[in-house]
Design a protein around this motif. Structure first.
Motif, short mmCIF file in Angstrom:
data_model
loop_
_atom_site.label_atom_id
_atom_site.label_comp_id
_atom_site.label_asym_id
_atom_site.label_seq_id
_atom_site.Cartn_x
_atom_site.Cartn_y
_atom_site.Cartn_z
N PRO A 60 74.08 36.12 138.76
CA PRO A 60 74.18 37.15 139.80
C PRO A 60 74.58 38.52 139.26
O PRO A 60 74.23 39.55 139.86
CB PRO A 60 75.25 36.59 140.75
CG PRO A 60 76.03 35.61 139.92
CD PRO A 60 75.03 35.01 138.98
N ASP A 61 75.28 38.56 138.12
CA ASP A 61 75.62 39.86 137.51
C ASP A 61 74.36 40.64 137.16
O ASP A 61 74.32 41.87 137.29
CB ASP A 61 76.46 39.66 136.25
CG ASP A 61 77.90 39.30 136.55
OD1 ASP A 61 78.30 39.36 137.74
OD2 ASP A 61 78.64 38.95 135.61
N PHE A 62 73.33 39.94 136.69
CA PHE A 62 72.07 40.59 136.36
C PHE A 62 71.44 41.22 137.60
O PHE A 62 70.98 42.36 137.57
CB PHE A 62 71.10 39.57 135.74
CG PHE A 62 69.71 40.10 135.52
CD1 PHE A 62 69.44 40.99 134.50
CD2 PHE A 62 68.66 39.70 136.34
CE1 PHE A 62 68.16 41.48 134.29
CE2 PHE A 62 67.38 40.18 136.15
CZ PHE A 62 67.13 41.08 135.11
N ILE A 63 71.45 40.48 138.70
CA ILE A 63 70.88 40.99 139.94
C ILE A 63 71.64 42.22 140.42
O ILE A 63 71.04 43.23 140.81
CB ILE A 63 70.90 39.90 141.04
CG1 ILE A 63 70.12 38.67 140.57
CG2 ILE A 63 70.34 40.45 142.35
CD1 ILE A 63 68.69 38.93 140.22
N ARG A 64 72.97 42.17 140.35
CA ARG A 64 73.76 43.32 140.79
C ARG A 64 73.54 44.53 139.89
O ARG A 64 73.49 45.67 140.38
CB ARG A 64 75.24 42.94 140.85
CG ARG A 64 75.58 42.01 142.02
CD ARG A 64 77.08 41.90 142.21
NE ARG A 64 77.71 41.13 141.16
CZ ARG A 64 77.95 39.81 141.23
NH1 ARG A 64 77.59 39.14 142.31
NH2 ARG A 64 78.53 39.18 140.23
N LEU A 65 73.38 44.31 138.58
CA LEU A 65 73.09 45.42 137.68
C LEU A 65 71.76 46.08 138.04
O LEU A 65 71.65 47.31 138.03
CB LEU A 65 73.04 44.93 136.23
CG LEU A 65 74.37 44.74 135.49
CD1 LEU A 65 74.12 44.14 134.11
CD2 LEU A 65 75.13 46.06 135.36
N VAL A 66 70.76 45.27 138.34
CA VAL A 66 69.46 45.82 138.72
C VAL A 66 69.57 46.60 140.03
O VAL A 66 68.98 47.68 140.18
CB VAL A 66 68.41 44.69 138.83
CG1 VAL A 66 67.09 45.25 139.38
CG2 VAL A 66 68.19 44.02 137.49
N MET A 67 70.35 46.07 140.97
CA MET A 67 70.54 46.78 142.24
C MET A 67 71.24 48.12 142.02
O MET A 67 70.88 49.13 142.63
CB MET A 67 71.36 45.90 143.19
CG MET A 67 70.63 44.64 143.65
SD MET A 67 71.71 43.46 144.52
CE MET A 67 72.03 44.35 146.03
N ILE A 68 72.23 48.12 141.14
CA ILE A 68 72.95 49.36 140.83
C ILE A 68 72.02 50.37 140.16
O ILE A 68 72.03 51.56 140.48
CB ILE A 68 74.18 49.06 139.94
CG1 ILE A 68 75.25 48.35 140.77
CG2 ILE A 68 74.74 50.34 139.31
CD1 ILE A 68 76.33 47.68 139.96
N GLU A 69 71.18 49.88 139.24
CA GLU A 69 70.26 50.78 138.57
C GLU A 69 69.24 51.35 139.55
O GLU A 69 68.78 52.50 139.40
CB GLU A 69 69.55 50.06 137.42
CG GLU A 69 68.55 50.90 136.65
CD GLU A 69 69.13 52.17 136.02
OE1 GLU A 69 68.33 52.99 135.55
OE2 GLU A 69 70.37 52.34 136.00
N ASN A 70 68.90 50.60 140.58
CA ASN A 70 68.02 51.14 141.63
C ASN A 70 68.71 52.24 142.43
O ASN A 70 68.05 53.17 142.90
CB ASN A 70 67.54 50.01 142.54
CG ASN A 70 66.30 49.33 142.01
OD1 ASN A 70 65.19 49.86 142.11
ND2 ASN A 70 66.47 48.17 141.42
N ILE A 71 70.02 52.13 142.61
CA ILE A 71 70.78 53.21 143.26
C ILE A 71 70.63 54.50 142.45
O ILE A 71 70.56 55.60 143.01
CB ILE A 71 72.27 52.82 143.41
CG1 ILE A 71 72.40 51.69 144.42
CG2 ILE A 71 73.12 54.03 143.82
CD1 ILE A 71 73.81 51.13 144.52
N HIS A 72 70.54 54.34 141.13
CA HIS A 72 70.37 55.50 140.23
C HIS A 72 68.89 55.81 140.00
O HIS A 72 68.55 56.56 139.08
CB HIS A 72 71.08 55.24 138.90
CG HIS A 72 72.57 55.14 139.01
ND1 HIS A 72 73.38 56.24 139.20
CD2 HIS A 72 73.39 54.07 139.02
CE1 HIS A 72 74.65 55.84 139.28
NE2 HIS A 72 74.68 54.53 139.19
N HIS A 73 68.02 55.23 140.83
CA HIS A 73 66.58 55.49 140.80
C HIS A 73 65.95 55.15 139.43
O HIS A 73 64.97 55.78 139.02
CB HIS A 73 66.29 56.95 141.16
CG HIS A 73 66.85 57.36 142.49
ND1 HIS A 73 66.31 56.96 143.70
CD2 HIS A 73 67.94 58.11 142.80
CE1 HIS A 73 67.02 57.45 144.70
NE2 HIS A 73 68.02 58.14 144.18
#
Length: 225
Positions: free
Chosen positions: A115-128
């Motif tokens: 799940p850490d990987f998924i959250r990192l990807v979600m965070i990177e999407n916040i940063h476009h």
């Protein structure tokens, strides 16, 4: 004698750490992964990362220069982990349907267990995707998975079991989307519909459903049941 040997241990441990920079970097990245995935880029603190690792704050800056660089290396390590594991699937020696099924199941299970990987990807999407765009390594790693899918799909079309006209990038999108949602929306979906989605029996059912949906999407018409 015992007391003397105990006191001598910490300096020896410190020397081993200094002589093993890769281990120190791996430790920093492991802790940074948890911190960034839980708190985001803006919320994570180098001080807190240092406290939870075997490294000092100064050493973190020595290896990674600044927090944004550490965040980028964390992203790279996360993508590298999943892509290296995909490479170990050895899909070239499997029949196309079996190869695609194995890849789908791997993706679903990897995301569920990381799940850490998924959250990192979600965070990177916040940063476009700003930091991913800076990484030639991530671009190369993710091009590799498209190459793998392209090969599996082409073999399936040639064998007559996959329908023609599909884009491997869209196929990867489909596999990722189904596997990603299972983790990213697990808590809200479970509460809204009063369903223990994370229960092992439910995860097994969802893995079967996702695999079946993807295979039905790619199969040639004559193989559809």
């Amino acid at each position: 004698m015992t007391a003397t040997s105990t006191k001598a241990s910490p300096p020896a441990t410190r020397r081993r750490r200094k002589n093993d920079p890769e281990s120190v970097r791996a430790d920093i990245l492991a802790v940074a992964t948890r911190e960034f995935s839980e708190k985001g880029l803006s919320g994570a603190r180098i001080d807190e990362i240092a406290e939870k690792t075997r490294a000092s704050k100064r050493m973190i800056y020595y290896y990674f220069n600044d927090k944004e660089t550490l965040y980028l290396h964390t992203l790279e390590a996360a993508y590298q982990k999943v892509r290296l594991q995909e490479a170990e699937l050895d899909l070239d020696h499997l029949a196309p349907l079996e190869a695609l099924s194995k890849l789908v199941r791997f993706t679903f299970c990897h995301h569920a267990k990381n799940p850490d990987f998924i959250r990192l990807v979600m965070i990177e999407n916040i940063h476009h995707g700003r930091f991913i765009a800076q990484s030639a390594l991530i671009q190369s790693l993710n091009a590799g998975v498209i190459d793998v899918l392209t090969n599996v799909y082409a073999r399936g079309v040639e064998a007559g079991c996959f329908r023609e006209g599909l884009d491997p990038r869209e196929l990867h999108w489909l596999i990722s989307a189904l596997s990603f949602f299972n983790v990213s929306n697990q808590h809200t979906f479970s509460r809204i519909f009063d369903w223990h989605q994370a229960a092992p029996e439910n995860q097994q059912k969802l893995e079967e459903h996702v695999t079946d949906m993807v295979l039905r999407y790619v199969r040639a018409d004559e193989t559809l049941s």
